[in-house]
Design a protein around this motif. Structure first.
Motif, PDB file in Angstrom:
ATOM      1  N   ASN A   1       4.910  -7.015 -11.387  1.00 21.64           N
ATOM      2  CA  ASN A   1       6.089  -7.798 -11.002  1.00 21.64           C
ATOM      3  C   ASN A   1       6.506  -7.498  -9.564  1.00 21.64           C
ATOM      4  O   ASN A   1       6.917  -8.397  -8.821  1.00 21.64           O
ATOM      5  N   VAL A   2       6.407  -6.220  -9.180  1.00 22.25           N
ATOM      6  CA  VAL A   2       6.762  -5.838  -7.810  1.00 22.25           C
ATOM      7  C   VAL A   2       5.796  -6.473  -6.820  1.00 22.25           C
ATOM      8  O   VAL A   2       6.198  -7.062  -5.807  1.00 22.25           O
ATOM      9  N   LEU A   3       4.500  -6.377  -7.110  1.00 19.39           N
ATOM     10  CA  LEU A   3       3.502  -6.944  -6.213  1.00 19.39           C
ATOM     11  C   LEU A   3       3.636  -8.461  -6.128  1.00 19.39           C
ATOM     12  O   LEU A   3       3.542  -9.046  -5.043  1.00 19.39           O
TER      13      LEU A   3
ATOM     14  N   ASP B   1       0.825  -1.211   0.000  1.00 19.07           N
ATOM     15  CA  ASP B   1       0.000   0.000   0.000  1.00 19.07           C
ATOM     16  C   ASP B   1       0.864   1.267   0.000  1.00 19.07           C
ATOM     17  O   ASP B   1       0.431   2.312  -0.473  1.00 19.07           O
ATOM     18  N   LEU B   2       2.061   1.158   0.521  1.00 16.52           N
ATOM     19  CA  LEU B   2       2.963   2.297   0.606  1.00 16.52           C
ATOM     20  C   LEU B   2       3.499   2.701  -0.764  1.00 16.52           C
ATOM     21  O   LEU B   2       3.793   3.879  -1.012  1.00 16.52           O
ATOM     22  N   LEU B   3       3.609   1.750  -1.665  1.00 16.58           N
ATOM     23  CA  LEU B   3       4.203   2.013  -2.972  1.00 16.58           C
ATOM     24  C   LEU B   3       3.233   2.765  -3.878  1.00 16.58           C
ATOM     25  O   LEU B   3       2.017   2.561  -3.823  1.00 16.58           O
ATOM     26  N   TYR B   4       3.784   3.630  -4.735  1.00 17.72           N
ATOM     27  CA  TYR B   4       2.964   4.417  -5.657  1.00 17.72           C
ATOM     28  C   TYR B   4       2.934   3.731  -7.012  1.00 17.72           C
ATOM     29  O   TYR B   4       3.947   3.599  -7.683  1.00 17.72           O
ATOM     30  N   ARG B   5       1.757   3.252  -7.385  1.00 17.67           N
ATOM     31  CA  ARG B   5       1.526   2.587  -8.657  1.00 17.67           C
ATOM     32  C   ARG B   5       2.575   1.507  -8.955  1.00 17.67           C
ATOM     33  O   ARG B   5       3.245   1.536  -9.989  1.00 17.67           O
ATOM     34  N   PRO B   6       2.726   0.539  -8.056  1.00 19.69           N
ATOM     35  CA  PRO B   6       3.712  -0.528  -8.311  1.00 19.69           C
ATOM     36  C   PRO B   6       3.262  -1.426  -9.456  1.00 19.69           C
ATOM     37  O   PRO B   6       2.063  -1.672  -9.643  1.00 19.69           O
TER      38      PRO B   6
ATOM     39  N   SER C   1       6.287 -10.244  -6.535  1.00 14.86           N
ATOM     40  CA  SER C   1       7.486 -10.641  -5.793  1.00 14.86           C
ATOM     41  C   SER C   1       7.232 -10.625  -4.293  1.00 14.86           C
ATOM     42  O   SER C   1       7.726 -11.488  -3.563  1.00 14.86           O
ATOM     43  N   VAL C   2       6.446  -9.650  -3.825  1.00 11.44           N
ATOM     44  CA  VAL C   2       6.115  -9.591  -2.400  1.00 11.44           C
ATOM     45  C   VAL C   2       5.173 -10.742  -2.039  1.00 11.44           C
ATOM     46  O   VAL C   2       5.368 -11.441  -1.032  1.00 11.44           O
ATOM     47  N   ASP C   3       4.154 -10.951  -2.860  1.00 16.22           N
ATOM     48  CA  ASP C   3       3.207 -12.034  -2.596  1.00 16.22           C
ATOM     49  C   ASP C   3       3.900 -13.399  -2.619  1.00 16.22           C
ATOM     50  O   ASP C   3       3.579 -14.289  -1.825  1.00 16.22           O
ATOM     51  N   ALA C   4       4.848 -13.561  -3.538  1.00 18.04           N
ATOM     52  CA  ALA C   4       5.573 -14.827  -3.626  1.00 18.04           C
ATOM     53  C   ALA C   4       6.401 -15.062  -2.368  1.00 18.04           C
ATOM     54  O   ALA C   4       6.493 -16.198  -1.871  1.00 18.04           O
ATOM     55  N   ALA C   5       7.005 -14.003  -1.840  1.00 21.77           N
ATOM     56  CA  ALA C   5       7.812 -14.144  -0.623  1.00 21.77           C
ATOM     57  C   ALA C   5       6.944 -14.558   0.560  1.00 21.77           C
ATOM     58  O   ALA C   5       7.367 -15.354   1.409  1.00 21.77           O
TER      59      ALA C   5
END
Length: 717
Positions: free
Chosen positions: A527-529, A519-524, A531-535
């Motif tokens: 791929n970024v999202l 939620d902190l990221l601006y228009r991620p 990578s976090v979900d995969a972790a």
């Protein structure tokens, strides 16, 4: 005549009590000494014998059966004249449990008689040495009467009268022409390519480098892919693939890192792996048209997540898995079948698999539901999920699953032979229990199965060549199961062995932190999202059950520490005290972003309760580029000349608080602002009046000076 007599004796022995049956055995028949183990163990102080080959692996009416094995001398003295005698019986097994009792050496109604000619080991067998042997007999001489599984054994004997050693195995029999043939079992294989997940939040970084050896020739994953692709078409295999494994292998095809801290430092770098590139290329090429079922990313423990109320992680794990599979295995059609860990699920887990995983059919172990054709085994069934949804069920035979998991590539040749022969006998026995009933069998090895290439090839070749087995795709059985009405209820309790409640509590906290970071990221980007979900999904893997718990704890700690370190890089920069020049004014608040990505935050200013300070509306949402600082101006108003406190904090756009950014400021309101304006106005008035006066004097002086000049000019003229 000899065969007829032996058949009549066999029928009598199968129905009589042991004490009555013994006298009826042929004069040269010998009752096998009962053992508590399949064969004598090495170092037992006597001869030991092992059977490690039977050719052909099943008998036919005209077959000559050749049995091979070894004899080991553990007596402590040399022996000569050791004989090996094969034993069998025309009495077939009635059930799988009777078959298991026989191989375990327990009491049985089946009596063995010598078959074929005994063989004598040449020369002297010295203590501690092993000799190979081979002996044969004909199926016709035994008098096997019908399709089924029959006992087979090899026994030693030598002149000094020591007790014989024995090793037991099983021999299926397929009848010849002119005999009604059983309806073959429809057999579907699941072929697993699953490993413990290796990636966390650090890009192109693996926790360990264990995949390097596993992917190589002779490694677990290398063997499974190599043998599987050779037999996939003949046996109609369905591949079971964890998308996290695809991602991990893909990382290895370029320069990658191993280990390191949660902040991605102190990593060891590895050169691109040729083995990984070849493995992934072979998988793509050889399975392009093969059916696959995909686990959720990292083979997430759906049972544990459901129990903890974390179904959103299950949904995310499936979503990430689909994305990874589509990118790394293009053109691959997936089978809409779920395969929960250990083939175990309760009604709530089934609901999650259906709604969060999109599965219409589930593979469970045969102990989870009663067979729809009781008392006979059949893979096809159906049940209801917790919400009433009907789901097709494919029951994987739990006995065969356990059998396959009992040996590995490091097991002895004899143990691997036993597994293959017992596997063949089990399939024959399943059919023999109801030979004219059309039934199905699903074979699902353990998830992290590690057979030798020879063992895996032998099992698949048997499935292809055994006349009582008919290859069938898992998707065909799934479609048949989906058409059934629900006949059985699944167990209500959470499957045993799932990740503990304490562990999933930690996962829930890490998932909340991950959601805050996203939620902190601006228009991620996706791929970024992902990578976090995969972790996050990687911390929920069934690989972290039991003995793998330490790996899960490390993954969870690294994830939590990494997210905390990232979030701390967004902060407020301001002083501890604000001087409000008057009752109203604005104060600047700066937001520092040390992350390598742009963030968007909301600045929240909250006066202390009961104070005379208020905050007017302002543009509180701010985007701060990577590595930069952004500033907003906060409008304040105080209805009294006083000092009060105000809380500053950052929030995400959706209102989630970044608690670590909270700061308490002192705000002092004064009258200096109004007095200063009066002084400035007075000063400006004096300045204007002074300037006007000076202009007037100059104008008057200029006028007088001009008159005098004109007068002097006229007098001269």
């Amino acid at each position: 005549m000899r065969t007829v007599v032996r058949t009549l004796i066999a029928v009598f022995l199968a129905t009589a009590a042991p004490v009555l049956a013994a006298p009826a055995v042929r004069a040269h028949a010998q009752e096998v000494q009962q053992q508590s183990f399949r064969t004598n163990s090495a170092g037992s102080g006597q001869l030991t014998i092992s059977v490690d080959g039977v050719s052909p692996s099943y008998a036919t009416p005209t077959a000559t059966i050749t049995v091979r094995g070894t004899v080991t001398n553990d007596t402590g003295s040399p022996v000569t004249g050791v004989q090996v005698q094969l034993l069998s019986s025309s009495v077939y097994f009635q059930t799988r449990s009777e078959m298991d009792s026989y191989t375990a050496g327990h009491d049985t109604l089946l009596y063995l008689a010598p078959e074929g000619t005994s063989v004598t080991l040449p020369g002297t067998l010295h203590s501690g040495k092993t000799a190979r042997w081979s002996a044969s007999f004909t199926a016709a001489s035994v008098g096997y009467s019908q399709f089924g599984v029959y006992p087979l054994a090899a026994q030693t004997d030598y002149p000094d009268g020591a007790p014989p050693a024995i090793d037991r195995t099983l021999l299926p029999y397929w009848p010849g022409n002119g005999v009604a043939k059983p309806l073959p079992l429809n057999v579907a294989w699941i072929w697993p390519l699953i490993a413990a997940p290796q990636q966390g939040m650090c890009g192109a970084t693996l926790a360990t480098n264990t995949l390097a050896g596993s992917l190589a020739a002779g490694g677990r994953l290398g063997t499974l892919l190599d043998v599987g692709q050779q037999w996939a078409a003949q046996d109609d295999l369905t591949w079971a693939v964890d998308p996290a494994l695809l991602s991990d292998v893909n990382v290895m095809t370029s320069k990658y890192a191993v280990g390191g801290s949660s902040t991605c430092s102190d990593r060891r770098y590895e050169q691109p792996s040729v083995t990984a590139a070849q493995w992934l290329s072979l998988l793509r090429a050889s399975t392009a048209t093969e059916p696959m079922l995909f686990t959720p990313y990292a083979d997430a423990d759906v049972a544990a997540l459901t129990r903890a109320g974390l179904e959103q992680i299950t949904r995310t794990a499936y979503h990430v898995g689909e994305s990874v599979a589509a990118r790394l295995l293009p053109r691959q059609a997936s089978v809409s079948v779920a395969w929960p860990a250990d083939g175990a699920a309760n009604a709530s887990t089934l609901t999650s698999l259906a709604h969060d995983g999109g599965a219409s059919t589930v593979v469970l172990n045969s102990g989870q539901l009663p067979s729809s054709d009781r008392p006979y085994d059949n893979a096809l069934n159906a049940t209801k999920a917790g919400d009433g949804t009907t789901m097709g069920v494919l029951l994987a035979d739990s006995g065969i699953t356990g059998l396959l998991g009992s040996v590995s590539a490091s097991s002895s040749a004899r143990a691997q032979f036993d597994t293959a022969q017992d596997f063949l006998a089990d399939t024959a026995m399943i059919l023999a229990e109801a030979p004219y009933s059309q039934r199905s069998l699903v074979i699902a090895p353990p998830r992290h199965w590690s057979p030798s290439a020879a063992e895996a090839g032998a099992l698949l070749s048997m499935t292809y060549s055994a006349p009582w087995l008919h290859k069938t795709g898992l998707s065909s059985l799934a479609a048949a199961a989906a058409r059934l009405s629900a006949r059985a209820k699944v167990p209500a309790s959470t499957p045993s062995g799932a990740l503990t409640a304490g562990y999933t509590d930690q996962v829930a906290a890490a998932d909340a932190s991950a959601a805050l970071y996203k939620d902190l990221l601006y228009r991620p980007g996706p791929n970024v999202l992902n990578s976090v979900d995969a972790a996050v999904a990687a911390t929920t893997s069934v690989a972290w059950r039991g003995a793998g718990a330490a790996g899960g704890e490390r993954a969870l700690i690294n994830l939590s520490d990494n997210l905390n370190a990232k979030e701390q890089k967004v902060s407020i920069i301001t002083g501890k005290k604000i001087l409000l020049a008057g009752t109203s004014g604005t104060t600047p608040v700066s937001v520092q972003n040390l992350l390598p990505v742009e963030v968007q935050v909301r600045v929240v200013a909250t006066p202390s309760a009961g104070s005379q300070l208020s905050v007017s509306k302002f543009a509180d949402l701010i985007q701060v580029p990577a590595g930069q600082t952004g500033t907003v101006r906060v409008p304040l108003h105080s209805s009294a000349i006083t000092t009060t406190t105000m809380q500053l904090q950052l929030q995400t756009e959706d209102g989630s608080s970044l608690t670590w950014t909270a700061q308490s400021l002192s705000v002092q309101a004064t009258r200096y602002g109004r007095a200063l304006l009066v002084l400035i106005a007075a000063a400006l008035g004096v300045l204007v009046l002074t300037s006007v006066a000076r202009w007037i004097r100059r104008w008057l002086n200029d006028g007088r000076n001009g008159t005098k000049a004109d007068g002097r000019s006229g007098g001269t003229g």
